[in-house]
Every structure is written in structure tokens, then in C-alpha cells.
Design a protein around this motif. Structure first.
Motif, PDB file in Angstrom:
ATOM      1  N   LYS A   7       0.106   4.704  -3.686  1.00 28.97           N
ATOM      2  CA  LYS A   7       0.064   5.311  -2.351  1.00 28.97           C
ATOM      3  C   LYS A   7      -1.144   4.783  -1.573  1.00 28.97           C
ATOM      4  CE  LYS A   7       2.600   7.958  -1.224  1.00 28.97           C
ATOM      5  NZ  LYS A   7       3.868   7.838  -0.473  1.00 28.97           N
ATOM      6  N   GLY A   8      -2.257   4.565  -2.247  1.00 28.87           N
ATOM      7  CA  GLY A   8      -3.448   4.008  -1.594  1.00 28.87           C
ATOM      8  C   GLY A   8      -3.189   2.603  -1.072  1.00 28.87           C
ATOM      9  N   ARG A   9      -2.516   1.804  -1.892  1.00 33.00           N
ATOM     10  CA  ARG A   9      -2.174   0.445  -1.441  1.00 33.00           C
ATOM     11  C   ARG A   9      -1.228   0.504  -0.248  1.00 33.00           C
ATOM     12  NH1 ARG A   9      -2.202  -0.537  -7.060  1.00 33.00           N
ATOM     13  NH2 ARG A   9       0.037  -0.128  -7.189  1.00 33.00           N
ATOM     14  N   GLU A  10      -0.227   1.385  -0.329  1.00 26.95           N
ATOM     15  CA  GLU A  10       0.732   1.527   0.773  1.00 26.95           C
ATOM     16  C   GLU A  10       0.013   1.954   2.054  1.00 26.95           C
ATOM     17  OE1 GLU A  10       4.696   4.205   1.907  1.00 26.95           O
ATOM     18  OE2 GLU A  10       3.786   4.409  -0.081  1.00 26.95           O
ATOM     19  N   LEU A  11      -0.920   2.880   1.918  1.00 21.72           N
ATOM     20  CA  LEU A  11      -1.677   3.379   3.065  1.00 21.72           C
ATOM     21  C   LEU A  11      -2.532   2.269   3.673  1.00 21.72           C
ATOM     22  CD1 LEU A  11      -2.205   6.001   4.629  1.00 21.72           C
ATOM     23  CD2 LEU A  11      -4.046   6.486   3.033  1.00 21.72           C
TER      24      LEU A  11
ATOM     25  N   SER B  22      -1.902   9.186 -11.511  1.00 25.51           N
ATOM     26  CA  SER B  22      -2.941   8.213 -11.185  1.00 25.51           C
ATOM     27  C   SER B  22      -2.317   6.907 -10.694  1.00 25.51           C
ATOM     28  CB  SER B  22      -3.806   7.968 -12.416  1.00 25.51           C
ATOM     29  OG  SER B  22      -4.843   7.087 -12.123  1.00 25.51           O
ATOM     30  N   GLN B  23      -1.253   6.466 -11.352  1.00 28.60           N
ATOM     31  CA  GLN B  23      -0.555   5.257 -10.920  1.00 28.60           C
ATOM     32  C   GLN B  23       0.071   5.457  -9.544  1.00 28.60           C
ATOM     33  OE1 GLN B  23       2.183   4.587 -14.124  1.00 28.60           O
ATOM     34  NE2 GLN B  23       0.637   3.715 -15.480  1.00 28.60           N
ATOM     35  N   GLN B  24       0.675   6.637  -9.318  1.00 30.38           N
ATOM     36  CA  GLN B  24       1.272   6.933  -8.012  1.00 30.38           C
ATOM     37  C   GLN B  24       0.202   6.974  -6.927  1.00 30.38           C
ATOM     38  OE1 GLN B  24       3.387  10.616  -8.519  1.00 30.38           O
ATOM     39  NE2 GLN B  24       5.117   9.649  -9.566  1.00 30.38           N
ATOM     40  N   LEU B  25      -0.970   7.516  -7.273  1.00 35.63           N
ATOM     41  CA  LEU B  25      -2.074   7.607  -6.314  1.00 35.63           C
ATOM     42  C   LEU B  25      -2.555   6.213  -5.921  1.00 35.63           C
ATOM     43  CD1 LEU B  25      -3.887   9.608  -4.822  1.00 35.63           C
ATOM     44  CD2 LEU B  25      -5.396   9.594  -6.803  1.00 35.63           C
TER      45      LEU B  25
END
Length: 145
Positions: free
Chosen positions: A103-107, A97-100
Motif C-alpha cells: 500500500k505504501g508503494r501504491e501510495l 506487514s506485506q500489505q502495508l
């Protein structure tokens, strides 16, 4: 090394690398979400089995799949292992969940940096045009389907 995604050739020009990277980020995000959903289902299954086994005599035989092999155990042997597995799955889901989120912020940062808009998405920086829907002209961004 050519930028290509699973057998598809990279688009020509510098915009092609941006699109390929964007698509790769989206695919990574989807993979994380898919794995998290899969583990949520497994966590629910573990919960149901634990709940059921708590109501059963601890000396009763039960069967458990270990490495693809079905083994016979007693409830008192299996229950602590299932509870331990459930805790590990919960921790993995939390990590995913933290990685997701990351990744959303990075995207989103990548989208903003390269002015990427998805097909059917309005440009929030431009006011709606009177009489036309998304006409041509304006910002020179990358449109991704």
C-alpha cells in the motif's frame, strides 16, 4: 456515483477525484498499520501468558475467554491453544506487514503520478528559492492537507 469520503462531499473538478482517491489510499494504509499494531500488542500478551503458564503445574485450573464466555480449563489444555493462536497472529502480522508495504508503494506511485505534495512538504524537484519560502508559481500539483 459521487466520490465522497465518510459524508464529506467530493471536491469539484478532476483534482477532487485525485484528492479523494489519495485520501482513501492514506486511510487504507492507516487502517493496516493500526491493525498490525493492535495484533502486535495481542502477540505480546500471548507471549506473557504462555511464559507464565509454562512455569505452572499443568494440572492447575486456569480460565480462558472463549467467544465472550469464561471457561474453566487446565493449563495443559490451554497452553497448546495459546501457542497455536500466537503462531496464527504472527502469520497475520506478517501478511499485514506485506500489505502495508504494498500500500505504501501504491501510495507513493500515486503521489508521483499526480504530483501530490503534502502541506509543509518542499518540492524536491525545485531548488530552494532565495529570500522566499515556498512562494507561488512553479509546478501545478495537488496540495493536500
Amino acid at each position: 456515483m459521487a466520490d465522497s469520503v465518510k459524508g464529506r462531499p467530493a471536491a469539484a473538478g478532476p483534482g477532487g477525484k485525485v484528492v479523494a482517491r489519495f485520501n482513501r489510499l492514506r486511510q487504507e494504509q492507516r487502517g493496516l498499520a493500526s491493525k498490525a499494531a493492535e495484533l502486535e500488542l495481542e502477540l505480546n500478551e500471548h507471549g506473557l501468558v504462555i511464559e507464565t503458564l509454562r512455569e505452572v503445574d499443568p494440572t492447575r485450573k486456569c480460565y480462558r475467554m472463549v467467544g465472550g464466555i469464561l471457561v474453566e480449563r487446565t493449563v495443559k489444555e490451554v497452553l497448546p491453544a495459546l501457542e497455536g493462536n500466537r503462531e496464527q497472529i504472527s502469520k497475520i502480522i506478517e501478511t499485514l506487514s506485506q500489505q502495508l508495504q504494498s500500500k505504501g508503494r501504491e501510495l507513493n506511485e500515486f503521489r508521483e503520478k499526480h504530483n501530490i505534495r503534502l502541506v509543509g512538504e518542499d518540492d524536491p524537484r525545485q531548488p530552494p528559492k532565495d529570500g522566499t519560502e515556498g512562494g507561488k508559481g512553479g509546478a501545478a500539483g495537488v496540495l493536500v492537507s
